[in-house]
Design a protein around this motif. Structure first.
Motif, PDB file in Angstrom:
ATOM      1  N   LEU A  42      13.746  -3.877  -0.109  1.00 32.24           N
ATOM      2  CA  LEU A  42      13.189  -5.115  -0.651  1.00 32.24           C
ATOM      3  C   LEU A  42      11.874  -4.846  -1.374  1.00 32.24           C
ATOM      4  O   LEU A  42      11.665  -5.290  -2.503  1.00 32.24           O
ATOM      5  CB  LEU A  42      12.969  -6.138   0.467  1.00 32.24           C
ATOM      6  CG  LEU A  42      12.174  -7.385   0.089  1.00 32.24           C
ATOM      7  CD1 LEU A  42      12.901  -8.202  -0.967  1.00 32.24           C
ATOM      8  CD2 LEU A  42      11.871  -8.210   1.323  1.00 32.24           C
ATOM      9  N   LEU A  43      10.987  -4.114  -0.723  1.00 34.96           N
ATOM     10  CA  LEU A  43       9.687  -3.831  -1.327  1.00 34.96           C
ATOM     11  C   LEU A  43       9.821  -2.986  -2.594  1.00 34.96           C
ATOM     12  O   LEU A  43       9.120  -3.221  -3.582  1.00 34.96           O
ATOM     13  CB  LEU A  43       8.767  -3.152  -0.315  1.00 34.96           C
ATOM     14  CG  LEU A  43       8.336  -4.051   0.843  1.00 34.96           C
ATOM     15  CD1 LEU A  43       7.570  -3.251   1.880  1.00 34.96           C
ATOM     16  CD2 LEU A  43       7.525  -5.225   0.349  1.00 34.96           C
ATOM     17  N   LEU A  44      10.724  -2.016  -2.586  1.00 35.06           N
ATOM     18  CA  LEU A  44      10.943  -1.208  -3.787  1.00 35.06           C
ATOM     19  C   LEU A  44      11.450  -2.069  -4.941  1.00 35.06           C
ATOM     20  O   LEU A  44      11.024  -1.911  -6.086  1.00 35.06           O
ATOM     21  CB  LEU A  44      11.926  -0.075  -3.497  1.00 35.06           C
ATOM     22  CG  LEU A  44      11.374   1.063  -2.649  1.00 35.06           C
ATOM     23  CD1 LEU A  44      12.488   2.012  -2.250  1.00 35.06           C
ATOM     24  CD2 LEU A  44      10.275   1.797  -3.392  1.00 35.06           C
ATOM     25  N   PHE A  45      12.341  -2.994  -4.628  1.00 34.13           N
ATOM     26  CA  PHE A  45      12.843  -3.906  -5.651  1.00 34.13           C
ATOM     27  C   PHE A  45      11.702  -4.738  -6.237  1.00 34.13           C
ATOM     28  O   PHE A  45      11.556  -4.848  -7.452  1.00 34.13           O
ATOM     29  CB  PHE A  45      13.922  -4.820  -5.067  1.00 34.13           C
ATOM     30  CG  PHE A  45      14.328  -5.922  -5.993  1.00 34.13           C
ATOM     31  CD1 PHE A  45      15.228  -5.684  -7.026  1.00 34.13           C
ATOM     32  CD2 PHE A  45      13.822  -7.205  -5.848  1.00 34.13           C
ATOM     33  CE1 PHE A  45      15.597  -6.701  -7.885  1.00 34.13           C
ATOM     34  CE2 PHE A  45      14.187  -8.224  -6.702  1.00 34.13           C
ATOM     35  CZ  PHE A  45      15.082  -7.963  -7.727  1.00 34.13           C
ATOM     36  N   LEU A  46      10.886  -5.329  -5.373  1.00 36.04           N
ATOM     37  CA  LEU A  46       9.794  -6.185  -5.845  1.00 36.04           C
ATOM     38  C   LEU A  46       8.762  -5.387  -6.641  1.00 36.04           C
ATOM     39  O   LEU A  46       8.280  -5.845  -7.682  1.00 36.04           O
ATOM     40  CB  LEU A  46       9.144  -6.899  -4.665  1.00 36.04           C
ATOM     41  CG  LEU A  46      10.030  -7.915  -3.941  1.00 36.04           C
ATOM     42  CD1 LEU A  46       9.335  -8.432  -2.690  1.00 36.04           C
ATOM     43  CD2 LEU A  46      10.421  -9.057  -4.867  1.00 36.04           C
ATOM     44  N   LEU A  47       8.433  -4.187  -6.175  1.00 36.11           N
ATOM     45  CA  LEU A  47       7.501  -3.342  -6.917  1.00 36.11           C
ATOM     46  C   LEU A  47       8.065  -2.987  -8.286  1.00 36.11           C
ATOM     47  O   LEU A  47       7.354  -2.995  -9.288  1.00 36.11           O
ATOM     48  CB  LEU A  47       7.192  -2.066  -6.128  1.00 36.11           C
ATOM     49  CG  LEU A  47       6.294  -2.259  -4.911  1.00 36.11           C
ATOM     50  CD1 LEU A  47       6.262  -0.982  -4.073  1.00 36.11           C
ATOM     51  CD2 LEU A  47       4.898  -2.677  -5.334  1.00 36.11           C
ATOM     52  N   ASP A  48       9.348  -2.696  -8.326  1.00 37.47           N
ATOM     53  CA  ASP A  48       9.986  -2.364  -9.599  1.00 37.47           C
ATOM     54  C   ASP A  48       9.956  -3.552 -10.552  1.00 37.47           C
ATOM     55  O   ASP A  48       9.723  -3.400 -11.746  1.00 37.47           O
ATOM     56  CB  ASP A  48      11.423  -1.904  -9.363  1.00 37.47           C
ATOM     57  CG  ASP A  48      12.063  -1.412 -10.632  1.00 37.47           C
ATOM     58  OD1 ASP A  48      11.614  -0.366 -11.141  1.00 37.47           O
ATOM     59  OD2 ASP A  48      12.985  -2.078 -11.130  1.00 37.47           O
ATOM     60  N   ARG A  49      10.172  -4.750 -10.023  1.00 42.92           N
ATOM     61  CA  ARG A  49      10.150  -5.949 -10.870  1.00 42.92           C
ATOM     62  C   ARG A  49       8.745  -6.210 -11.404  1.00 42.92           C
ATOM     63  O   ARG A  49       8.578  -6.689 -12.521  1.00 42.92           O
ATOM     64  CB  ARG A  49      10.639  -7.186 -10.105  1.00 42.92           C
ATOM     65  CG  ARG A  49      12.101  -7.166  -9.749  1.00 42.92           C
ATOM     66  CD  ARG A  49      13.017  -6.706 -10.858  1.00 42.92           C
ATOM     67  NE  ARG A  49      12.984  -7.579 -12.017  1.00 42.92           N
ATOM     68  CZ  ARG A  49      13.339  -7.220 -13.254  1.00 42.92           C
ATOM     69  NH1 ARG A  49      13.733  -6.013 -13.498  1.00 42.92           N
ATOM     70  NH2 ARG A  49      13.287  -8.065 -14.228  1.00 42.92           N
ATOM     71  N   MET A  50       7.719  -5.875 -10.638  1.00 46.35           N
ATOM     72  CA  MET A  50       6.344  -6.091 -11.104  1.00 46.35           C
ATOM     73  C   MET A  50       5.927  -5.044 -12.135  1.00 46.35           C
ATOM     74  O   MET A  50       5.206  -5.361 -13.081  1.00 46.35           O
ATOM     75  CB  MET A  50       5.375  -6.071  -9.929  1.00 46.35           C
ATOM     76  CG  MET A  50       5.491  -7.301  -9.058  1.00 46.35           C
ATOM     77  SD  MET A  50       4.218  -7.368  -7.785  1.00 46.35           S
ATOM     78  CE  MET A  50       4.852  -6.223  -6.595  1.00 46.35           C
TER      79      MET A  50
END
Length: 70
Positions: A42-50
């Motif tokens: 989840l965190l990797l996804f959100l970091l990637d989106r940012m």
């Protein structure tokens, strides 16, 4: 869609008696839903989106997230 704005609905769930967190993220603009079995994904996804290219389709993010895990 505004290129400077993203909105997601985040749902977190922990089953009784189980320590694992499950998450669902829904892009409210497109309706795309992604499921995550743990915090790290989840965190990797959100970091990637940012940090990533906001114009790339979310379905193309799988390979980017796999590379971040390495």
């Amino acid at each position: 869609m505004n290129d400077n704005y993203r909105a997601y609905l985040l749902r977190l769930k922990r089953s009784p008696g189980r320590p694992e967190l499950r998450a669902t993220v829904k892009n409210v603009h497109t309706g795309t839903v992604r499921h995550f079995a743990g915090k790290k994904e989840l965190l990797l996804f959100l970091l990637d989106r940012m940090d990533g290219d906001w114009n790339s389709p979310e379905s193309d993010l799988g390979s980017d997230i796999r590379q971040l895990k390495r």
